[in-house]
Motif scaffolding. Structure first.
Motif, PDB file in Angstrom:
ATOM      1  N   ALA A 143      52.864  31.355  48.575  1.00 43.97           N
ATOM      2  CA  ALA A 143      52.955  31.771  47.179  1.00 43.97           C
ATOM      3  C   ALA A 143      52.744  30.585  46.243  1.00 43.97           C
ATOM      4  CB  ALA A 143      54.307  32.417  46.906  1.00 43.97           C
ATOM      5  N   LEU A 144      52.959  29.362  46.738  1.00 39.91           N
ATOM      6  CA  LEU A 144      52.806  28.165  45.917  1.00 39.91           C
ATOM      7  C   LEU A 144      51.350  27.713  45.780  1.00 39.91           C
ATOM      8  CD1 LEU A 144      55.787  26.092  47.367  1.00 39.91           C
ATOM      9  CD2 LEU A 144      55.746  27.504  45.287  1.00 39.91           C
ATOM     10  N   ALA A 145      50.481  28.211  46.662  1.00 40.09           N
ATOM     11  CA  ALA A 145      49.079  27.778  46.663  1.00 40.09           C
ATOM     12  C   ALA A 145      48.348  28.293  45.427  1.00 40.09           C
ATOM     13  CB  ALA A 145      48.379  28.264  47.920  1.00 40.09           C
ATOM     14  N   GLU A 146      47.457  27.467  44.915  1.00 32.61           N
ATOM     15  CA  GLU A 146      46.681  27.836  43.724  1.00 32.61           C
ATOM     16  C   GLU A 146      45.871  29.103  43.962  1.00 32.61           C
ATOM     17  OE1 GLU A 146      45.966  27.095  39.733  1.00 32.61           O
ATOM     18  OE2 GLU A 146      47.263  25.949  41.067  1.00 32.61           O
ATOM     19  N   HIS A 147      45.264  29.234  45.166  1.00 35.57           N
ATOM     20  CA  HIS A 147      44.456  30.431  45.427  1.00 35.57           C
ATOM     21  C   HIS A 147      45.319  31.693  45.449  1.00 35.57           C
ATOM     22  CE1 HIS A 147      44.921  28.574  49.583  1.00 35.57           C
ATOM     23  NE2 HIS A 147      45.648  29.665  49.678  1.00 35.57           N
ATOM     24  N   THR A 148      46.582  31.588  45.880  1.00 35.51           N
ATOM     25  CA  THR A 148      47.460  32.758  45.879  1.00 35.51           C
ATOM     26  C   THR A 148      47.813  33.160  44.455  1.00 35.51           C
ATOM     27  OG1 THR A 148      48.378  31.997  47.984  1.00 35.51           O
ATOM     28  CG2 THR A 148      49.578  33.733  46.844  1.00 35.51           C
ATOM     29  N   LYS A 149      48.100  32.187  43.611  1.00 35.87           N
ATOM     30  CA  LYS A 149      48.366  32.479  42.201  1.00 35.87           C
ATOM     31  C   LYS A 149      47.156  33.159  41.566  1.00 35.87           C
ATOM     32  CE  LYS A 149      51.399  28.476  41.805  1.00 35.87           C
ATOM     33  NZ  LYS A 149      51.523  27.118  41.261  1.00 35.87           N
ATOM     34  N   ASN A 150      45.972  32.662  41.918  1.00 37.65           N
ATOM     35  CA  ASN A 150      44.743  33.242  41.365  1.00 37.65           C
ATOM     36  C   ASN A 150      44.551  34.688  41.812  1.00 37.65           C
ATOM     37  OD1 ASN A 150      44.167  30.798  40.139  1.00 37.65           O
ATOM     38  ND2 ASN A 150      42.748  30.141  41.735  1.00 37.65           N
ATOM     39  N   LEU A 151      44.704  34.952  43.109  1.00 42.65           N
ATOM     40  CA  LEU A 151      44.423  36.307  43.578  1.00 42.65           C
ATOM     41  C   LEU A 151      45.518  37.292  43.188  1.00 42.65           C
ATOM     42  CD1 LEU A 151      46.098  37.106  46.397  1.00 42.65           C
ATOM     43  CD2 LEU A 151      44.486  35.498  47.342  1.00 42.65           C
ATOM     44  N   ARG A 152      46.715  36.791  42.912  1.00 46.38           N
ATOM     45  CA  ARG A 152      47.750  37.694  42.371  1.00 46.38           C
ATOM     46  C   ARG A 152      47.415  38.080  40.917  1.00 46.38           C
ATOM     47  NH1 ARG A 152      51.826  38.971  45.566  1.00 46.38           N
ATOM     48  NH2 ARG A 152      52.540  37.554  47.187  1.00 46.38           N
ATOM     49  N   HIS A 153      46.672  37.231  40.236  1.00 44.16           N
ATOM     50  CA  HIS A 153      46.227  37.512  38.866  1.00 44.16           C
ATOM     51  C   HIS A 153      44.971  38.389  38.861  1.00 44.16           C
ATOM     52  CE1 HIS A 153      45.582  36.857  34.607  1.00 44.16           C
ATOM     53  NE2 HIS A 153      44.359  36.445  34.862  1.00 44.16           N
ATOM     54  N   ASP A 154      44.049  38.108  39.787  1.00 43.67           N
ATOM     55  CA  ASP A 154      42.801  38.857  39.912  1.00 43.67           C
ATOM     56  C   ASP A 154      42.466  38.880  41.398  1.00 43.67           C
ATOM     57  OD1 ASP A 154      40.111  39.750  40.022  1.00 43.67           O
ATOM     58  OD2 ASP A 154      39.711  38.920  38.027  1.00 43.67           O
ATOM     59  N   ALA A 155      42.532  40.041  42.012  1.00 42.81           N
ATOM     60  CA  ALA A 155      42.425  40.173  43.469  1.00 42.81           C
ATOM     61  C   ALA A 155      41.013  39.971  44.013  1.00 42.81           C
ATOM     62  CB  ALA A 155      42.944  41.544  43.901  1.00 42.81           C
ATOM     63  N   ARG A 156      40.021  39.841  43.155  1.00 48.78           N
ATOM     64  CA  ARG A 156      38.636  39.686  43.631  1.00 48.78           C
ATOM     65  C   ARG A 156      38.458  38.305  44.277  1.00 48.78           C
ATOM     66  NH1 ARG A 156      35.256  40.777  38.479  1.00 48.78           N
ATOM     67  NH2 ARG A 156      37.015  39.611  37.617  1.00 48.78           N
ATOM     68  N   VAL A 157      37.926  38.313  45.493  1.00 47.41           N
ATOM     69  CA  VAL A 157      37.737  37.075  46.248  1.00 47.41           C
ATOM     70  C   VAL A 157      36.442  37.141  47.046  1.00 47.41           C
ATOM     71  CG1 VAL A 157      40.226  36.676  46.521  1.00 47.41           C
ATOM     72  CG2 VAL A 157      38.994  37.911  48.292  1.00 47.41           C
ATOM     73  N   SER A 158      36.046  35.974  47.528  1.00 51.22           N
ATOM     74  CA  SER A 158      35.017  35.916  48.562  1.00 51.22           C
ATOM     75  C   SER A 158      35.440  34.837  49.545  1.00 51.22           C
ATOM     76  CB  SER A 158      33.625  35.622  47.992  1.00 51.22           C
ATOM     77  OG  SER A 158      33.539  34.305  47.508  1.00 51.22           O
ATOM     78  N   LEU A 159      34.980  34.989  50.767  1.00 55.60           N
ATOM     79  CA  LEU A 159      35.260  34.010  51.815  1.00 55.60           C
ATOM     80  C   LEU A 159      33.957  33.755  52.544  1.00 55.60           C
ATOM     81  CD1 LEU A 159      38.111  33.133  53.809  1.00 55.60           C
ATOM     82  CD2 LEU A 159      36.358  34.130  55.257  1.00 55.60           C
ATOM     83  N   ILE A 160      33.587  32.480  52.681  1.00 54.21           N
ATOM     84  CA  ILE A 160      32.371  32.122  53.406  1.00 54.21           C
ATOM     85  C   ILE A 160      32.754  31.218  54.570  1.00 54.21           C
ATOM     86  CG2 ILE A 160      31.879  30.154  51.884  1.00 54.21           C
ATOM     87  CD1 ILE A 160      28.860  30.712  52.425  1.00 54.21           C
ATOM     88  N   THR A 161      32.070  31.433  55.688  1.00 60.69           N
ATOM     89  CA  THR A 161      32.266  30.563  56.839  1.00 60.69           C
ATOM     90  C   THR A 161      30.934  30.347  57.540  1.00 60.69           C
ATOM     91  OG1 THR A 161      33.684  30.127  58.758  1.00 60.69           O
ATOM     92  CG2 THR A 161      32.820  32.361  58.537  1.00 60.69           C
ATOM     93  N   HIS A 162      30.895  29.297  58.319  1.00 66.68           N
ATOM     94  CA  HIS A 162      29.702  28.942  59.086  1.00 66.68           C
ATOM     95  C   HIS A 162      30.138  28.057  60.235  1.00 66.68           C
ATOM     96  CE1 HIS A 162      29.505  24.712  57.723  1.00 66.68           C
ATOM     97  NE2 HIS A 162      30.151  25.201  56.690  1.00 66.68           N
ATOM     98  N   ASP A 163      29.214  27.693  61.078  1.00 66.46           N
ATOM     99  CA  ASP A 163      29.502  26.804  62.194  1.00 66.46           C
ATOM    100  C   ASP A 163      29.585  25.375  61.675  1.00 66.46           C
ATOM    101  OD1 ASP A 163      29.697  25.316  64.484  1.00 66.46           O
ATOM    102  OD2 ASP A 163      27.901  26.135  65.429  1.00 66.46           O
ATOM    103  N   GLN A 164      30.816  24.876  61.538  1.00 66.51           N
ATOM    104  CA  GLN A 164      31.017  23.546  60.975  1.00 66.51           C
ATOM    105  C   GLN A 164      30.522  22.433  61.905  1.00 66.51           C
ATOM    106  OE1 GLN A 164      33.541  25.873  61.157  1.00 66.51           O
ATOM    107  NE2 GLN A 164      34.030  26.320  59.038  1.00 66.51           N
ATOM    108  N   ASN A 165      30.236  22.738  63.151  1.00 63.47           N
ATOM    109  CA  ASN A 165      29.744  21.731  64.096  1.00 63.47           C
ATOM    110  C   ASN A 165      28.233  21.564  64.058  1.00 63.47           C
ATOM    111  OD1 ASN A 165      32.336  21.159  65.140  1.00 63.47           O
ATOM    112  ND2 ASN A 165      32.223  23.034  66.356  1.00 63.47           N
TER     113      ASN A 165
END
Length: 186
Positions: free
Chosen positions: A58-80
Motif C-alpha cells: 500500500a506504500l508503493a507509489e504504483h499502488t497509490k496510483n492504481l487506487r486513484h485510477d485503476a488503468r494500468v499496463s504491464l510489459i515484459t520481455h526476455d531480460q537475458n
C-alpha cells in the motif's frame, strides 16, 4: 489459406511468453503528477486464466496510483536477450482490481516467489488482479498482434486442484523427478 485457429494459437504463444517471466514494468497513471505515466518494476504471476496477479504494498507509489485510477499496463520481455527490438515481448492493458483475500493466492505466489514470504507478515501487502482488456504481443521482428479476445482461458477442473496435484506428483514421482533434474541440470 489462413488457419482459422491461428488467432487462438497466437494468443496461446502470447500467454506462454507472459507466463515465462516473473517481472515487468508496471505502468500506472500518476496521482501525484496529474496523470503522467509512471513506470515501476513489479513482480507478477500469471493466474490460471491468463490474468495477471500482483502482490504489492500500500506504500508503493504504483499502488497509490492504481487506487486513484485503476488503468494500468504491464510489459515484459526476455531480460537475458540483448536483442530487444527482435525478441518477443508482451504488453497487457487492463484495470488492476484489489482482491479481498490473500489466502487463496498466497501458497501459489510463494511457490514462485519464496523470497517474499516475509512480506506476508507486514500486513500492508495485498493482491491485485489485472484482467487483460487488450494485449499487444510482439513475437519478433514483424510479428506484432493485438488481442482483444481469446487471450484469457475459461476455467477447467485442474485449476482449483493445482496444489493437490503438485503435492501428489512430487510425492509419488520423487525418484523420477530427481533423475530428470540430474539429467537436465547435472
Amino acid at each position: 489459406m489462413n488457419d482459422p485457429n491461428s488467432h487462438i494459437n497466437h494468443a496461446r504463444e502470447a500467454r506462454c511468453l507472459l507466463r515465462a517471466h516473473r517481472y515487468g514494468v508496471l505502468s500506472t497513471l500518476s496521482k501525484k503528477f496529474n496523470g503522467h505515466p509512471f513506470g515501476s518494476i513489479a513482480p507478477y504471476l500469471t493466474d490460471h486464466d491468463g490474468s495477471v496477479l500482483l502482490f504489492i504494498s500500500a506504500l508503493a507509489e504504483h499502488t497509490k496510483n492504481l487506487r486513484h485510477d485503476a488503468r494500468v499496463s504491464l510489459i515484459t520481455h526476455d531480460q537475458n536477450d540483448p536483442r530487444i527490438q527482435t525478441q518477443g515481448r508482451i504488453t497487457v492493458i487492463g484495470e488492476a482490481t484489489p482482491l479481498e483475500e490473500r489466502e487463496p493466492y498466497a501458497e501459489r505466489w510463494l511457490r514462485y516467489f519464496p523470497e517474499t514470504e516475509q512480506l506476508f507478515a507486514l500486513g500492508d501487502f495485498s493482491f491485485f488482479r489485472i484482467v487483460p482488456q487488450s494485449v499487444r504481443h510482439i513475437g519478433g521482428f514483424g510479428q506484432a498482434r493485438w488481442f482483444m479476445s481469446h487471450f484469457t482461458v475459461p476455467p477447467y477442473p485442474l485449476m482449483s486442484r493445482e496444489n493437490d496435484v503438485l503435492v501428489q506428483m512430487n510425492a509419488s514421482n520423487l525418484d523420477m523427478l530427481r533423475r530428470c533434474c540430474l539429467r537436465l541440470h547435472g
